[in-house]
Write an enzyme that holds these catalytic residues in place. Structure first.
Site, PDB file in Angstrom:
ATOM      1  N   ASP A  32       0.857  -1.190   0.000  1.00 14.39           N
ATOM      2  CA  ASP A  32       0.000   0.000   0.000  1.00 14.39           C
ATOM      3  C   ASP A  32       0.889   1.235   0.000  1.00 14.39           C
ATOM      4  OD1 ASP A  32      -1.695   2.144   0.446  1.00 14.39           O
ATOM      5  OD2 ASP A  32      -3.012   1.016   1.790  1.00 14.39           O
ATOM      6  N   HIS A  47       0.321   7.859   4.016  1.00 16.68           N
ATOM      7  CA  HIS A  47       0.913   7.181   5.161  1.00 16.68           C
ATOM      8  C   HIS A  47       2.409   7.445   5.303  1.00 16.68           C
ATOM      9  CE1 HIS A  47      -2.917   5.181   5.320  1.00 16.68           C
ATOM     10  NE2 HIS A  47      -2.755   4.722   4.094  1.00 16.68           N
ATOM     11  N   ILE A  68      -0.868   9.248   8.596  1.00 17.91           N
ATOM     12  CA  ILE A  68      -1.626   8.351   9.459  1.00 17.91           C
ATOM     13  C   ILE A  68      -1.264   6.895   9.165  1.00 17.91           C
ATOM     14  CG2 ILE A  68      -3.527   9.983   9.690  1.00 17.91           C
ATOM     15  CD1 ILE A  68      -5.112   8.285   7.685  1.00 17.91           C
ATOM     16  N   GLY A 104      -5.223   1.707   7.904  1.00 16.64           N
ATOM     17  CA  GLY A 104      -6.271   1.010   8.637  1.00 16.64           C
ATOM     18  C   GLY A 104      -6.038  -0.485   8.689  1.00 16.64           C
TER      19      GLY A 104
END
Length: 314
Positions: free
Chosen positions: A187, A192, A207, A210
């Protein structure tokens, strides 16, 4: 409308061959924070090739998560990726995942729901090798601004937290560099990693993925309540309820419940819904036990991170 629900659901599934080996599995586990302490025999099951087992949530990154990518490019789907949010994730395991293997991953849009101000795409990927099915995975993707055409609103299941103390509560630190390591499993979203991109998206800093929180939570449940046996996991689902910043701490509360067909160990207040609990359209999982989980961010007054989270197990 950029989303043609009927066309998307009717489109032919897309298939691709995927492969992985022990290095991919070890990298994924390290991205979840495995290996601390480095010589702990329980952690070596996640990091040392001679003892390696595979956490079932690895299915979300096997083949670099091509199932979700394929779904977002399906016929009838023409959306701005900046409007996309990962709303939920579920996996049904058909058998334990091998440390290395090759499989055919088939992806399709299983459903499109109209939530009014947003659309929800259910992107389903199914993987099978020469020995048969391995896993079925559903990603629930929110697309802001794409609802309102009068379609089916879809399910809206919310789980009440059991009215008793958790059977186990653990805290798991998120390293400052954890998102940088986790993204190497496939990802590459700059949200991120790149502070400037994160600011454009409305965040003070990058961040955590998830799906990283998702994997960390499953590892905590396996290690704490399932005796470290990854093969006991039959299905795992969650709703992403909030963000995590690298450097924070996850507080993971877990309740033991009986299987989907029975009442909970701790009394009727803990019962989930009296049914099998497999994600919509997926195969039922065998009867057994269930763990209900909530995940919060310690440093932000227990701000929600994962909700409606369930592990079904043997």
């Amino acid at each position: 409308m950029p989303i043609d629900a009927a066309k998307a659901v009717a489109a032919e599934p897309r298939s691709a061959e995927i492969g992985w080996d022990h290095k991919d599995v070890q990298l994924y586990h390290l991205g979840l924070g495995a290996g601390v302490p480095a010589t702990d025999p329980d952690e070596l099951r996640y990091t040392l090739e001679s003892r390696l087992h595979v956490l079932p949530s690895f299915a979300t990154v096997a083949g670099a998560g091509m199932g979700v990518v394929g779904g977002l490019s399906a016929p009838g789907i023409d959306i701005d990726l900046a409007a996309v949010l990962h709303g939920g994730q579920s996996i049904t395991l058909h058998r334990p995942l091998p440390v290395s293997g090759r499989a055919v991953s088939t992806s399709r849009v299983a459903a499109v729901y109209d939530k009014g101000k947003a659309a929800v795409l259910v992107l389903r990927s199914e993987a099978a090798d020469d020995d048969g099915p391995l896993w079925t995975s559903d990603a629930q993707i929110f697309v802001r601004g794409e609802g309102g055409w009068g379609g089916d609103r879809g399910p809206s299941e919310r789980l009440d937290v059991p009215a008793r103390e958790p059977d186990a509560t653990v805290e798991r630190p998120v390293r400052e560099d954890q998102a940088l390591l986790y993204r190497l499993s496939g990802d590459w979203n700059p949200l991120h990693a790149d502070p400037e991109f994160a600011k454009l998206a409305g965040f003070d800093r990058p961040i955590l993925h998830g799906l990283c929180s998702y994997g960390m939570t499953l590892k905590a449940a396996v290690d704490t309540l399932l005796g470290g046996d990854v093969t006991r996991v039959r299905a795992y689902r969650t709703r992403f309820a909030g963000i995590v910043f690298p450097g924070e701490t996850l507080r993971i509360r877990m309740w033991r419940l009986a299987g989907p067909d029975g009442g909970p160990d701790g009394g009727p207040e803990g019962q989930v819904d009296g049914r099998n609990g497999a994600p919509d359209g997926q195969a039922d999982v065998p009867a057994g036990g269930r763990i209900q989980i909530t995940v919060t961010a310690v440093e932000r007054d227990d701000a929600p991170v994962l909700a409606d989270t369930v592990v079904d197990h043997s």
